[in-house]
Structure formats: structure tokens, C-alpha cells
Design an enzyme around this catalytic site. Structure first.
Site, PDB file in Angstrom:
ATOM      1  CG  ASP A   7      22.632  49.577 -22.132  1.00 15.35           C
ATOM      2  OD1 ASP A   7      22.044  48.480 -22.085  1.00 15.35           O
ATOM      3  OD2 ASP A   7      23.563  50.086 -23.100  1.00 15.35           O
ATOM      4  CB  SER A   8      25.580  46.022 -21.027  1.00 16.39           C
ATOM      5  OG  SER A   8      25.103  46.606 -22.365  1.00 16.39           O
ATOM      6  CB  CYS A  70      19.801  47.238 -20.557  1.00 19.72           C
ATOM      7  SG  CYS A  70      20.691  45.678 -21.160  1.00 19.72           S
ATOM      8  CD  GLU A 150      28.950  49.595 -26.242  1.00 22.36           C
ATOM      9  OE1 GLU A 150      30.013  50.037 -25.732  1.00 22.36           O
ATOM     10  OE2 GLU A 150      28.058  49.690 -25.736  1.00 22.36           O
ATOM     11  CB  CYS A 181      19.145  45.423 -28.455  1.00 24.04           C
ATOM     12  SG  CYS A 181      20.607  45.988 -27.946  1.00 24.04           S
ATOM     13  CG  HIS A 183      23.756  48.858 -28.009  1.00 25.20           C
ATOM     14  ND1 HIS A 183      23.439  48.368 -26.501  1.00 25.20           N
ATOM     15  CD2 HIS A 183      25.213  49.162 -27.787  1.00 25.20           C
ATOM     16  CE1 HIS A 183      24.403  48.459 -25.808  1.00 25.20           C
ATOM     17  NE2 HIS A 183      25.442  48.969 -26.529  1.00 25.20           N
TER      18      HIS A 183
HETATM   19  N1  DGL Z   1      21.792  47.462 -24.837  1.00 24.38           N
HETATM   20  C1  DGL Z   1      21.327  46.247 -24.186  1.00 24.38           C
HETATM   21  C2  DGL Z   1      19.893  45.748 -24.753  1.00 24.38           C
HETATM   22  O1  DGL Z   1      19.248  46.583 -24.844  1.00 24.38           O
HETATM   23  C3  DGL Z   1      22.337  45.116 -24.389  1.00 24.38           C
HETATM   24  C4  DGL Z   1      23.333  44.936 -25.360  1.00 24.38           C
HETATM   25  C5  DGL Z   1      24.418  44.211 -24.889  1.00 24.38           C
HETATM   26  O2  DGL Z   1      25.232  44.499 -23.747  1.00 24.38           O
HETATM   27  O3  DGL Z   1      24.496  43.064 -25.308  1.00 24.38           O
HETATM   28  O4  DGL Z   1      19.510  44.735 -24.379  1.00 24.38           O
END
Ligand code: DGL
Length: 250
Positions: A7-8, A70, A150, A181, A183
């Protein structure tokens, strides 16, 4: 069986949680590109470039499978990454769509897809859902939720304001919300509360487990999974936060 999870940043831990519960892997190597998160506000070329660089890291890790935890990476780089390596790579979008399909039986249901700006621009979710016959889909870019997670902010007034900023534009209360997403599952409670718990929230974690079981014939085998965390900056911070999130009961 050794898996890589990418993931990012910290968001992929929501998928990691489901993978650990399913006991499918002996070892999981997690990599978060914490030096460059967020990806969701970057352009397509940059997202692909960063994903290819992450793939270089995983190539040295002797993994049997890579899970792109991600949505942003899955939307833009899945097919490109697949062509570069011999081990299988699986993204989260198909799993998210599958999870919705298993939950929303009525094709007339009001569906809201929230995701980063890049994922939303790709139209990948609405296109897949339209193909399945769903008629009422609203896609909304909610990129600011990423820095909240984050930062470790999962509730409170500041987040409430942000929810209001995005959701007050909606004409109707959705019946289903795809958390597009990885997150977002960490702020799922706050999202659900905003809509007075009237929406069903969907995330790809459990669906990806189902997909792995089916497509890769994996079964729950390992009572303990060895975890290894890597990141492009502050590795200990990511690891500490990841363990805190894994212990959290949602
Ligand atoms: N967690 C990521 C996603 O599912 C990306 C979040 C990001 O880096 O903007 O898209």
C-alpha cells in the site's frame, strides 16, 4: 506460502487484518511507501512509476503472491505489474465489487463509492458496477480521509467536519457504501455514524480472502503468520502503528 502486501502507507493494514484472520500465509511482507503517501492525489504516470518501484522491492523478497492492498494502485497499475513478474498479483477492486455483489441484491439500490481522487477519476468502480446491472451509483472523491488515517485520527470533531465537507453534497442517503480506499475501514465507525448507521459499509478485506481461497486454492493452514514490515521512511513508526491497528477491535 509467503505473500507480499503493498500500500502507499498504513491503509493496507485493513486488508492485512483480514489476511491474518484467514490464516492463509506462513509469512507476510508488508511494504508501505510512507515517504510518498498519498498516491491518490497523484497522476496516473506517477502512480505507475511508484508501483513499479515497489515491485522491485518485492522481487527481492522471494514472495509467492503479491496483494495490492491499495485501490489507487489496483486501478492504474495492476495489469502493468502483472506483466513484469511470474508470481501472481491480485488487486482489491475486483474483491470490493464482489463484496458489494454478495451484499446488495437489489440492482436499484443506492450505492455510494468513496475513494481517492485518482481511483474516482479512473471510473473503475462505476464501470464494473454498471456492467453488473447496478443503476444508481454515485462516485465521490474523498482524498482527505487518507491523511486523517495516516495521522492516526479516527474520530473527533475535525474528522466530523471533513465528513460533512464531502457528504453534505449528497442528495440521498446511500444504502451501500463501498470503502474504495483501504485507509477508510479505519474510519468506518465515523462514516457509519454520520449516516445514522443506515448504510451498509463494504470493504475488500474479507472478499479478497474469498478470492484467494477460490482462485489460488488457499486454505486456512497457519496458526501463526510471521509478519515483516518495510517502508520507504520511518519503518518503526509504520510497524508500531500497524500493530496498534491490528489489535484494534472495530
Ligand atoms: N490506500 C490507498 C487506496 O486504497 C491509497 C491512499 C493514498 O495513498 O492516497 O487507494
Amino acid at each position: 506460502m509467503r505473500a507480499g502486501v503493498f500500500d502507499s502507507g498504513i491503509g493496507g493494514v485493513s486488508v492485512l487484518k483480514s489476511l491474518l484472520d484467514a490464516r492463509l500465509f506462513e509469512e507476510i511482507v508488508y511494504y508501505g511507501d510512507t515517504a510518498r503517501v498519498p498516491y491518490g492525489t497523484k497522476d496516473k504516470e506517477t502512480i505507475i512509476q511508484y508501483s513499479l518501484e515497489a515491485l522491485e522491492f518485492f522481487k527481492s523478497q522471494n514472495i509467492d503472491i503479491l496483494i495490492l492492498a491499495c485501490n489507487t494502485v489496483s486501478a492504474y497499475a495492476l495489469d502493468i505489474l502483472k506483466q513484469r513478474v511470474s508470481f501472481p498479483i491480485i488487486g482489491v477492486i475486483e474483491a470490493g465489487v464482489l463484496a458489494l455483489q454478495n451484499t446488495a441484491m437489489d440492482k436499484n439500490a443506492q450505492i455510494l463509492v468513496i475513494a481517492t481522487q485518482a481511483t474516482t477519476q479512473s471510473q473503475i468502480y462505476p464501470n464494473a458496477l454498471h456492467k453488473l446491472g447496478y443503476k444508481h451509483i454515485t462516485a465521490l472523491a474523498t482524498s482527505l480521509f487518507v491523511p486523517f488515517v495516516e495521522e492516526g485520527i479516527y474520530d473527533g470533531e475535525f474528522l466530523q467536519e471533513c465528513l460533512k465537507h464531502y457528504f453534505s453534497k449528497l442528495q440521498t442517503t446511500p444504502q451501500f457504501i463501498i470503502l474504495g480506499c483501504t485507509h477508510y475501514p479505519f474510519i468506518a465507525k465515523a462514516i457509519s455514524q454520520y449516516f445514522n448507521h443506515q448504510c451498509t459499509l463494504i470493504h475488500s478485506g474479507n472478499a479478497i480472502v474469498e478470492q484467494l481461497k477460490k482462485e489460488c486454492a488457499l486454505t486456512p493452514t497457519f496458526a501463526n503468520t510471521t509478519l515483516k514490515f518495510f517502508s520507504s521512511q520511518n519503518n518503526q513508526t509504520l510497524e508500531k502503528e500497524a500493530y496498534r491497528l491490528l489489535k484494534r477491535q472495530d
